[in-house]
Design a protein around this motif. Sequence first.
Motif, PDB file in Angstrom:
ATOM      1  N   TRP A   1       0.847  -1.190   0.000  1.00  0.00           N
ATOM      2  CA  TRP A   1       0.000   0.000   0.000  1.00  0.00           C
ATOM      3  C   TRP A   1       0.880   1.237   0.000  1.00  0.00           C
ATOM      4  O   TRP A   1       1.813   1.348   0.803  1.00  0.00           O
ATOM      5  CB  TRP A   1      -0.939   0.020   1.208  1.00  0.00           C
ATOM      6  CG  TRP A   1      -2.071  -0.934   1.022  1.00  0.00           C
ATOM      7  CD1 TRP A   1      -2.173  -2.210   1.468  1.00  0.00           C
ATOM      8  CD2 TRP A   1      -3.271  -0.681   0.283  1.00  0.00           C
ATOM      9  NE1 TRP A   1      -3.352  -2.786   1.070  1.00  0.00           N
ATOM     10  CE2 TRP A   1      -4.054  -1.869   0.342  1.00  0.00           C
ATOM     11  CE3 TRP A   1      -3.774   0.416  -0.407  1.00  0.00           C
ATOM     12  CZ2 TRP A   1      -5.300  -1.965  -0.273  1.00  0.00           C
ATOM     13  CZ3 TRP A   1      -5.016   0.312  -1.027  1.00  0.00           C
ATOM     14  CH2 TRP A   1      -5.767  -0.864  -0.952  1.00  0.00           C
ATOM     15  N   CYS A   2       0.604   2.134  -0.903  1.00  0.00           N
ATOM     16  CA  CYS A   2       1.324   3.400  -0.994  1.00  0.00           C
ATOM     17  C   CYS A   2       0.394   4.525  -0.539  1.00  0.00           C
ATOM     18  O   CYS A   2      -0.737   4.643  -1.033  1.00  0.00           O
ATOM     19  CB  CYS A   2       1.789   3.653  -2.424  1.00  0.00           C
ATOM     20  SG  CYS A   2       2.508   5.296  -2.655  1.00  0.00           S
ATOM     21  N   ILE A   3       0.883   5.344   0.392  1.00  0.00           N
ATOM     22  CA  ILE A   3       0.062   6.420   0.937  1.00  0.00           C
ATOM     23  C   ILE A   3       0.842   7.728   0.861  1.00  0.00           C
ATOM     24  O   ILE A   3       1.646   8.043   1.747  1.00  0.00           O
ATOM     25  CB  ILE A   3      -0.337   6.138   2.402  1.00  0.00           C
ATOM     26  CG1 ILE A   3      -0.966   4.745   2.521  1.00  0.00           C
ATOM     27  CG2 ILE A   3      -1.304   7.204   2.925  1.00  0.00           C
ATOM     28  CD1 ILE A   3      -1.155   4.279   3.945  1.00  0.00           C
ATOM     29  N   PRO A   4       0.670   8.511  -0.210  1.00  0.00           N
ATOM     30  CA  PRO A   4       1.284   9.846  -0.247  1.00  0.00           C
ATOM     31  C   PRO A   4       0.574  10.766   0.745  1.00  0.00           C
ATOM     32  O   PRO A   4      -0.652  10.835   0.772  1.00  0.00           O
ATOM     33  CB  PRO A   4       1.071  10.302  -1.692  1.00  0.00           C
ATOM     34  CG  PRO A   4      -0.036   9.449  -2.222  1.00  0.00           C
ATOM     35  CD  PRO A   4      -0.044   8.175  -1.447  1.00  0.00           C
ATOM     36  N   ILE A   5       1.350  11.459   1.554  1.00  0.00           N
ATOM     37  CA  ILE A   5       0.797  12.297   2.620  1.00  0.00           C
ATOM     38  C   ILE A   5       1.344  13.707   2.460  1.00  0.00           C
ATOM     39  O   ILE A   5       2.526  13.961   2.686  1.00  0.00           O
ATOM     40  CB  ILE A   5       1.167  11.744   4.011  1.00  0.00           C
ATOM     41  CG1 ILE A   5       0.646  10.312   4.156  1.00  0.00           C
ATOM     42  CG2 ILE A   5       0.604  12.637   5.122  1.00  0.00           C
ATOM     43  CD1 ILE A   5       1.131   9.587   5.386  1.00  0.00           C
ATOM     44  N   THR A   6       0.489  14.618   2.051  1.00  0.00           N
ATOM     45  CA  THR A   6       0.874  16.024   1.949  1.00  0.00           C
ATOM     46  C   THR A   6       0.528  16.708   3.266  1.00  0.00           C
ATOM     47  O   THR A   6      -0.629  16.705   3.681  1.00  0.00           O
ATOM     48  CB  THR A   6       0.152  16.725   0.782  1.00  0.00           C
ATOM     49  OG1 THR A   6      -0.008  15.812  -0.302  1.00  0.00           O
ATOM     50  CG2 THR A   6       0.932  17.931   0.320  1.00  0.00           C
ATOM     51  N   TRP A   7       1.525  17.303   3.901  1.00  0.00           N
ATOM     52  CA  TRP A   7       1.374  17.861   5.256  1.00  0.00           C
ATOM     53  C   TRP A   7       1.672  19.359   5.170  1.00  0.00           C
ATOM     54  O   TRP A   7       2.767  19.765   4.811  1.00  0.00           O
ATOM     55  CB  TRP A   7       2.358  17.156   6.172  1.00  0.00           C
ATOM     56  CG  TRP A   7       2.219  17.433   7.639  1.00  0.00           C
ATOM     57  CD1 TRP A   7       1.580  18.486   8.230  1.00  0.00           C
ATOM     58  CD2 TRP A   7       2.732  16.633   8.700  1.00  0.00           C
ATOM     59  NE1 TRP A   7       1.667  18.394   9.593  1.00  0.00           N
ATOM     60  CE2 TRP A   7       2.370  17.276   9.907  1.00  0.00           C
ATOM     61  CE3 TRP A   7       3.479  15.462   8.750  1.00  0.00           C
ATOM     62  CZ2 TRP A   7       2.737  16.762  11.157  1.00  0.00           C
ATOM     63  CZ3 TRP A   7       3.840  14.955   9.978  1.00  0.00           C
ATOM     64  CH2 TRP A   7       3.468  15.593  11.158  1.00  0.00           C
ATOM     65  N   TYR A   8       0.691  20.172   5.532  1.00  0.00           N
ATOM     66  CA  TYR A   8       0.828  21.613   5.355  1.00  0.00           C
ATOM     67  C   TYR A   8      -0.176  22.323   6.272  1.00  0.00           C
ATOM     68  O   TYR A   8      -1.003  21.676   6.938  1.00  0.00           O
ATOM     69  CB  TYR A   8       0.599  21.991   3.888  1.00  0.00           C
ATOM     70  CG  TYR A   8      -0.744  21.538   3.347  1.00  0.00           C
ATOM     71  CD1 TYR A   8      -1.793  22.432   3.174  1.00  0.00           C
ATOM     72  CD2 TYR A   8      -0.968  20.200   2.995  1.00  0.00           C
ATOM     73  CE1 TYR A   8      -3.034  22.018   2.686  1.00  0.00           C
ATOM     74  CE2 TYR A   8      -2.190  19.781   2.508  1.00  0.00           C
ATOM     75  CZ  TYR A   8      -3.218  20.687   2.359  1.00  0.00           C
ATOM     76  OH  TYR A   8      -4.433  20.272   1.894  1.00  0.00           O
ATOM     77  N   SER A   9      -0.135  23.644   6.309  1.00  0.00           N
ATOM     78  CA  SER A   9      -1.026  24.388   7.202  1.00  0.00           C
ATOM     79  C   SER A   9      -1.875  25.437   6.487  1.00  0.00           C
ATOM     80  O   SER A   9      -2.856  25.913   7.056  1.00  0.00           O
ATOM     81  CB  SER A   9      -0.207  25.072   8.313  1.00  0.00           C
ATOM     82  OG  SER A   9       0.765  25.944   7.759  1.00  0.00           O
ATOM     83  N   ARG A  10      -1.511  25.780   5.261  1.00  0.00           N
ATOM     84  CA  ARG A  10      -2.231  26.846   4.560  1.00  0.00           C
ATOM     85  C   ARG A  10      -3.278  26.256   3.620  1.00  0.00           C
ATOM     86  O   ARG A  10      -2.952  25.459   2.738  1.00  0.00           O
ATOM     87  CB  ARG A  10      -1.258  27.724   3.772  1.00  0.00           C
ATOM     88  CG  ARG A  10      -0.451  28.652   4.661  1.00  0.00           C
ATOM     89  CD  ARG A  10       0.706  29.344   3.947  1.00  0.00           C
ATOM     90  NE  ARG A  10       0.597  29.491   2.514  1.00  0.00           N
ATOM     91  CZ  ARG A  10       0.008  30.520   1.873  1.00  0.00           C
ATOM     92  NH1 ARG A  10      -0.591  31.476   2.570  1.00  0.00           N
ATOM     93  NH2 ARG A  10       0.006  30.571   0.559  1.00  0.00           N
TER      94      ARG A  10
END
Length: 420
Positions: free
Chosen positions: A342-351
């Motif tokens: 399983w591949c899980i791209p995780i974009t982590w940001y605040s705006r």
Amino acid sequence: MNYALTTPKAVVKTTSESDIQIVVRFATVNNLRVSVRGGGHSVFNSCDGIILDLAGWDEIVYDRDDDTVRFRPGALGGKVVKVAGERGRCVMSGTCNTVGMTSLYLGGGFGPLAPKLGMAIDSLLSARLITASGEILTVSPESNPEVFHILASAGQTLGVVTEMRIKTYPVNETLNTADETVFFTSLTFPTSRAVEITNLLSSAKWDENTAVYLMLVSPPEAGAPLFIFSVNYYGSDEDAKRVLKGLYDLKPIAEATKRVPYAQMNDNNNDSGERGEFKRMIGVGLKRMSVEGMEGMVEALENLLAVGDDLGKSYVLFELLGMDVARKSSVGVYPHRDIDIWCIPITWYSRPENHAVADKFGRDVCKALKGGDVSEDKVVYAAFRAGDEKPEELWGSKETAEKIGEMKAKLDPKGVFLKF
């Protein structure tokens, strides 16, 4: 995760089934959506109707008579592991201590003990469910078995789960140890080794005692992305080194190895479970890995990091967990037991302005790994859906999706709870 954050009309905090019954009956009569907050990590925690905040209802009870654990919807994985571990037992939990155990089990559930114990739902014994009419059902293989079958993997669509009861297992016997510890190693490689890493992963045959995670991350102070393997091995140090010889032979640029008490097994993952900000996830299943796909994924992360702004914590997670034990089970409607990667791209940001960038990154990674056509043989982990998948991508077939829809129509005809 606040990606799908929506302003609700009300937030109700309660630790009472009777209060929940009142709320869902009110919502049903007034055509309001209800969303349940347990652990607080799901993109489905928000809606424009009523949020039932059950995070404070986190009671955990160990039953010595049958070595089972019962927990309420606010119970977090790390706390359930601790309760079981204090009694010399282990449970099928997730990778992150701060994820709610109820939501993990409702979605099917992967974790570091999956190669040994199967999926989370394979350890589920029973649950209490409040439907949109306010009715309380006890569901298990013996009581309301049709509902139990749907609840195990698609339970978020049916109502509010107020209690679960799960199996526990003897720690030392399960972990092949005498001191309740796990062999853990972290191995770091530059992305220039993508070909060698892909070739190893394409040929490696991990046994049931090995749980392998691979992350593609950006180093803390800019620089080029890195591959980091995080591996649990259930057995002796000598056996671990033998089984993982292929990884060690690749000559990592950094290595950290130790034995970890079972109850602290997930402590190394606490950073990824940090609360707050936006974490956009898509979970796509793979049957194979290719050099082109890995290199395309690296390029996608480099492009994202080049945007700058507040995207530097973003990463890609691979869960490489043997599913041989899970494939022997037919519990629930989880359809993808044939998928080991399983591949899980995780974009982590605040705006919030970066929502579109986050969505593009996830899709670019999935497209690269699928060889250019993201729709071909696409399978999606339902808890990490993008929102535009076809039913057969989430549930394996239109037939299964129809069965889920039929049960939802029976228990939640007005669509008060999450869509399936």
